[in-house]
Write a protein that holds these residues in place. Structure first.
Motif, short mmCIF file in Angstrom:
data_model
loop_
_atom_site.label_atom_id
_atom_site.label_comp_id
_atom_site.label_asym_id
_atom_site.label_seq_id
_atom_site.Cartn_x
_atom_site.Cartn_y
_atom_site.Cartn_z
N THR A 115 -14.82 -6.67 4.35
CA THR A 115 -15.38 -5.33 4.25
C THR A 115 -16.53 -5.18 5.23
OG1 THR A 115 -14.87 -5.30 1.89
CG2 THR A 115 -16.43 -3.66 2.67
N THR B 221 -2.87 -5.55 0.50
CA THR B 221 -2.95 -4.79 -0.74
C THR B 221 -3.91 -3.62 -0.65
OG1 THR B 221 -4.63 -6.30 -1.60
CG2 THR B 221 -2.32 -6.78 -2.16
N ASP B 222 -4.80 -3.63 0.35
CA ASP B 222 -5.75 -2.54 0.51
C ASP B 222 -6.18 -2.46 1.97
OD1 ASP B 222 -7.47 -0.41 -0.07
OD2 ASP B 222 -9.09 -1.72 -0.73
N PHE B 223 -6.15 -1.25 2.51
CA PHE B 223 -6.68 -1.01 3.85
C PHE B 223 -7.34 0.35 3.83
CE2 PHE B 223 -5.98 0.86 8.17
CZ PHE B 223 -6.97 0.12 8.81
N GLU B 224 -8.64 0.37 4.07
CA GLU B 224 -9.39 1.61 4.12
C GLU B 224 -9.92 1.78 5.53
OE1 GLU B 224 -12.35 1.86 1.03
OE2 GLU B 224 -10.98 0.97 -0.40
N HIS C 171 1.05 0.93 7.82
CA HIS C 171 0.02 0.97 8.86
C HIS C 171 0.51 0.15 10.04
CE1 HIS C 171 -2.86 2.72 6.06
NE2 HIS C 171 -2.40 1.86 5.17
N THR D 61 -10.52 -10.78 1.29
CA THR D 61 -11.07 -9.43 1.44
C THR D 61 -12.13 -9.45 2.52
OG1 THR D 61 -10.79 -8.99 -0.91
CG2 THR D 61 -12.24 -7.51 0.28
N THR E 127 0.86 -1.18 0.00
CA THR E 127 0.00 0.00 0.00
C THR E 127 0.90 1.23 0.00
OG1 THR E 127 -0.11 0.02 2.42
CG2 THR E 127 -1.87 -1.16 1.27
N GLU F 126 -12.17 -1.60 4.94
CA GLU F 126 -11.84 -2.79 4.17
C GLU F 126 -10.39 -3.20 4.42
OE1 GLU F 126 -12.95 -3.90 -0.14
OE2 GLU F 126 -11.03 -2.85 -0.30
N LEU F 127 -10.18 -4.49 4.43
CA LEU F 127 -8.84 -5.07 4.50
C LEU F 127 -8.77 -6.16 3.44
CD1 LEU F 127 -6.04 -5.49 5.77
CD2 LEU F 127 -7.15 -6.93 7.50
N ALA F 128 -7.81 -6.05 2.55
CA ALA F 128 -7.63 -7.05 1.50
C ALA F 128 -6.16 -7.40 1.41
CB ALA F 128 -8.13 -6.53 0.16
N GLY F 129 -5.89 -8.67 1.14
CA GLY F 129 -4.50 -9.06 1.00
C GLY F 129 -4.31 -10.46 0.45
#
Length: 173
Positions: free
Chosen positions: A133, A91-94, A59, A131, A55, A109-112
């Protein structure tokens, strides 16, 4: 011209406040990129866990929470005797926007990518994309999402245990 008046009954006010305070939705998705065989999964134990980020910014709170949850879960989820490394690449953390959550709702969201790698040979046994969400709205939603790192780490870990190792696991954070 006529006069326009509106009256709201207490029932409508209560229903409106209730809607603002408790709306919620969650989703989970695990996709196999390279599925480990049932024999590999049943024989796997996890001796090492690594959490990395792909990312734009690190974090540290999420890294610590996710490593902690996975370390606590793996002795229950991966009970075999063949040592493996579990490598999670986020790969994604919102994270949450509190004001947006209260007014119109928000999503975290948490994706990896989750890789299971044989510790002795270094060969990848399996690879999955996970993922998690959550969509929350209102005051209660904002309060429940305030610790996004912990709640997403719990649910991400539960997905890894359930979908990769076939073990129902409930985090106790």
């Amino acid at each position: 011209m006529g006069q326009f008046t509106t009256s709201f009954s207490p029932r409508w006010i209560v229903l409106g406040l209730l809607a603002l305070s408790v709306s919620a939705c969650a989703s989970a998705d695990v996709s196999a990129i390279n599925t480990a065989s049932p024999e590999q999964i049943s024989s796997a134990s996890v001796s090492d866990i690594e959490v990395k980020f792909a990312t734009p910014r690190p974090h540290p709170g999420l890294k610590a929470a996710l490593e902690d949850r996975l370390r606590k879960a793996m002795p229950t989820c991966a009970t075999g005797s063949v040592s493996h490394r579990l490598v999670v690449t986020v790969t994604d953390f919102e994270d949450q926007n509190v004001a947006k959550s209260i007014l119109i709702g928000d999503e975290i969201e948490l994706a990896g990518r989750v890789e299971l790698i044989d510790a002795a040979s270094g060969v990848q046994a399996g690879e999955y994309f996970v993922t998690r969400t959550f969509f929350w709205g209102g005051f209660i939603g904002a309060a429940m999402m305030s610790d996004a790192e912990a709640s997403l780490s719990d649910s991400f870990t539960e997905s890894v245990c359930g979908e990769v190792f076939g073990v129902a696991f409930k985090s106790e954070s």
